[in-house]
Motif scaffolding. Sequence first.
Motif, mmCIF file in Angstrom:
data_model
loop_
_atom_site.group_PDB
_atom_site.id
_atom_site.type_symbol
_atom_site.label_atom_id
_atom_site.label_comp_id
_atom_site.label_asym_id
_atom_site.label_seq_id
_atom_site.Cartn_x
_atom_site.Cartn_y
_atom_site.Cartn_z
ATOM 1 N N PRO A 1 -14.465 -28.123 43.611
ATOM 2 C CA PRO A 1 -13.741 -29.278 44.167
ATOM 3 C C PRO A 1 -12.336 -29.382 43.591
ATOM 4 O O PRO A 1 -12.092 -29.023 42.429
ATOM 5 C CB PRO A 1 -14.599 -30.478 43.733
ATOM 6 N N GLN A 2 -11.431 -29.872 44.384
ATOM 7 C CA GLN A 2 -10.058 -30.045 43.934
ATOM 8 C C GLN A 2 -9.929 -31.346 43.146
ATOM 9 O O GLN A 2 -10.467 -32.379 43.544
ATOM 10 C CB GLN A 2 -9.120 -30.066 45.140
ATOM 11 N N ASP A 3 -9.220 -31.298 42.032
ATOM 12 C CA ASP A 3 -8.965 -32.508 41.247
ATOM 13 C C ASP A 3 -7.917 -33.367 41.949
ATOM 14 O O ASP A 3 -6.916 -32.851 42.465
ATOM 15 C CB ASP A 3 -8.461 -32.153 39.854
ATOM 16 N N LEU A 4 -8.160 -34.671 41.975
ATOM 17 C CA LEU A 4 -7.193 -35.606 42.542
ATOM 18 C C LEU A 4 -6.512 -36.310 41.369
ATOM 19 O O LEU A 4 -6.991 -37.312 40.843
ATOM 20 C CB LEU A 4 -7.899 -36.609 43.458
ATOM 21 N N VAL A 5 -5.392 -35.747 40.950
ATOM 22 C CA VAL A 5 -4.719 -36.157 39.711
ATOM 23 C C VAL A 5 -3.685 -37.236 40.015
ATOM 24 O O VAL A 5 -2.934 -37.133 40.995
ATOM 25 C CB VAL A 5 -4.041 -34.937 39.058
ATOM 26 N N PRO A 6 -3.618 -38.296 39.189
ATOM 27 C CA PRO A 6 -2.623 -39.339 39.435
ATOM 28 C C PRO A 6 -1.214 -38.866 39.127
ATOM 29 O O PRO A 6 -1.011 -38.003 38.255
ATOM 30 C CB PRO A 6 -3.047 -40.457 38.481
ATOM 31 N N ARG A 7 -0.260 -39.424 39.823
ATOM 32 C CA ARG A 7 1.144 -39.120 39.526
ATOM 33 C C ARG A 7 1.532 -39.811 38.220
ATOM 34 O O ARG A 7 1.332 -41.016 38.058
ATOM 35 C CB ARG A 7 2.030 -39.597 40.664
ATOM 36 N N PRO A 8 2.093 -39.065 37.258
ATOM 37 C CA PRO A 8 2.361 -39.637 35.923
ATOM 38 C C PRO A 8 3.360 -40.782 35.944
ATOM 39 O O PRO A 8 3.264 -41.694 35.117
ATOM 40 C CB PRO A 8 2.870 -38.447 35.113
ATOM 41 N N GLU A 9 4.345 -40.759 36.877
ATOM 42 C CA GLU A 9 5.304 -41.861 36.905
ATOM 43 C C GLU A 9 4.639 -43.169 37.327
ATOM 44 O O GLU A 9 5.036 -44.259 36.905
ATOM 45 C CB GLU A 9 6.494 -41.531 37.815
ATOM 46 N N LEU A 10 3.577 -43.057 38.157
ATOM 47 C CA LEU A 10 2.866 -44.271 38.575
ATOM 48 C C LEU A 10 1.984 -44.817 37.460
ATOM 49 O O LEU A 10 1.925 -46.033 37.239
ATOM 50 C CB LEU A 10 2.026 -43.982 39.821
ATOM 51 N N THR A 11 1.275 -43.939 36.759
ATOM 52 C CA THR A 11 0.438 -44.429 35.657
ATOM 53 C C THR A 11 1.297 -44.959 34.509
ATOM 54 O O THR A 11 0.868 -45.864 33.777
ATOM 55 C CB THR A 11 -0.500 -43.322 35.141
ATOM 56 N N ALA A 12 2.526 -44.438 34.360
ATOM 57 C CA ALA A 12 3.429 -44.977 33.333
ATOM 58 C C ALA A 12 3.802 -46.422 33.654
ATOM 59 O O ALA A 12 3.804 -47.290 32.769
ATOM 60 C CB ALA A 12 4.689 -44.110 33.229
ATOM 61 N N VAL A 13 4.112 -46.682 34.918
ATOM 62 C CA VAL A 13 4.437 -48.056 35.329
ATOM 63 C C VAL A 13 3.215 -48.956 35.176
ATOM 64 O O VAL A 13 3.303 -50.088 34.668
ATOM 65 C CB VAL A 13 4.944 -48.071 36.786
ATOM 66 N N ALA A 14 2.046 -48.452 35.598
ATOM 67 C CA ALA A 14 0.827 -49.252 35.488
ATOM 68 C C ALA A 14 0.509 -49.581 34.037
ATOM 69 O O ALA A 14 0.138 -50.721 33.710
ATOM 70 C CB ALA A 14 -0.336 -48.505 36.128
#
Length: 561
Positions: free
Chosen positions: A207-220
């Motif tokens: 299965p392909q990993d669905l990785v979060p975008r780092p700029e979005l998790t930084a804001v979160a």
Amino acid sequence: MTHDHDLVLRPTAAQTEAALNPPPGRTGGDLVVETLAGLGATTVFGLPGQHALGVFDALRRSALRYVGLRVENNAGFAADAYGRVTGEAAPLLLSTGPGALTSLAALQEAAAASAPVLAISSQVPTAGLGGGRHGYLHELPDQAASFRGVVKSVHTVRTPSQIPSAIAAAWQSALTAPHGPVWVEIPQDVLLAKTALPVVTAMDATPQDLVPRPELTAVAAHLLSTAARPAIIAGGGVVRADASGKLRALAERLDAPVVTTFGGKGAFPWNHPLSLQSWLEDRHTTGFLEDADVLLVVGSGLGELSSNYHTFAPRGQVIQIEADAGKLEANHPALGIHADARLALQALLETVEERTDDTAAGRVRDLLARVRDRIAAQDLTLEQDVLASVRRALPAGSPSFWDMTILAYWAWSAFDAQAPNTMHSAQGAGGLGYGFPAALGAAVADPTRPVLAVSGDGGALYSIAELATARQYGLDVTWLIVDDGGYGILREYMTDAFGRATATELTRPDYVALAESFGVPGVRTSPDTLEADLARALAAPGPSVVVLPAVLRMFAPTHLG
């Protein structure tokens, strides 16, 4: 340039010898079962049918375990539960036309709940494909079209050589976040065709990993770290991603109260000081969440049930982590992070700053006290006692599967699942008949502990034939049937809306005698004896039925203000 994977793909001498000398008498059906085994499958569910006989004949030459149910929809529910419990793609073998279509409601539930089901259906012979009317038994103008709006992906096969790749692609799709059901269809003549192709061995369908975008998790992470009143809504995506440990670690680092949706039951410890439990159909809970200045929603689309029937109106900043891109900001504006819940929570854990809030646990206690007071004022002792009896009788760690019935509606809000991935219901799509066949699938997946199914008498009639399945395979499932003489929740809805109910009353069998006619022990209980009778049935090996004649009522809704 030489790549490492080039070396991996080079066959050994033994592999070459085996490939050049495949065993005789194999067909397209053998390619199906060989591919499933190569992908790691050990068990398949389904029903045989005329066009699918090539696959079922091949099962005879396979090490795969076949579990046959009596109705295709119930086989789909069993595969759904197997997928939820194991996290593996559950193969579901179906025949053309009526058999395939009968599985649709189960596949809709699997899609809504992100359960990985790999449905493999036969088709009319290839000469009958293309949209014409050729008069084949079971023929549909476009069978796949009936499933495209329900499943994650559709895969069609036209030659035996296409079978391994199509099934592997479907397997990968089913297990890539968000998990879900997929559809493969293979014509009858392709399944029956003799093949000299090499035996299918290990298949690569990672299965392909669905990785979060780092700029979005930084804001979160910044929003959560600097929030005054953060809160978390944990949905079914946390359970599917096996991320409950990361959720707890994040909540404790942030001192953020957590409510679990009905699909996310067990994702957060019920009695944790930060646990708001699951009282989503409650205006006090809704108000608490609306008051959060930063609200983290993980693995939930904030649909009808999770939003207190769309009355939830958040005033703060919403952060939504969701693997299904179509659910991102579908109901509320948010900082949308398209990602697997586990990977996104890990990213937040690595970047948030610890915050301390000495008021959080007190605010949680106050809210739960207000909820208890509201329920206590409604004269609902019977309902609470019945649910408490079920909880005490069910061994810790044993899974439970709930049909769409009043006791299940109570359980959504008030039942302590005690662990993630142990309480399951049909609340994703909301169809009747889920509880018992799903419990059978769970018992196949893990025979080391008893399984509980809960149905009303209306829902029980959808799956009564599966008592034969339970007996045939000796599955350790106890089926609690709450018999109130009809479709109890619809009776309440209609009486409240129109002053009287129509089409809700049912003539039904003697469920105890009916169970015993299948060779399944049955007992008629009462609210006073329920705990003892249920515990005794759960402790006994094999299937059993416990019938509780009782008219239960729902607690009054508070989503209207």
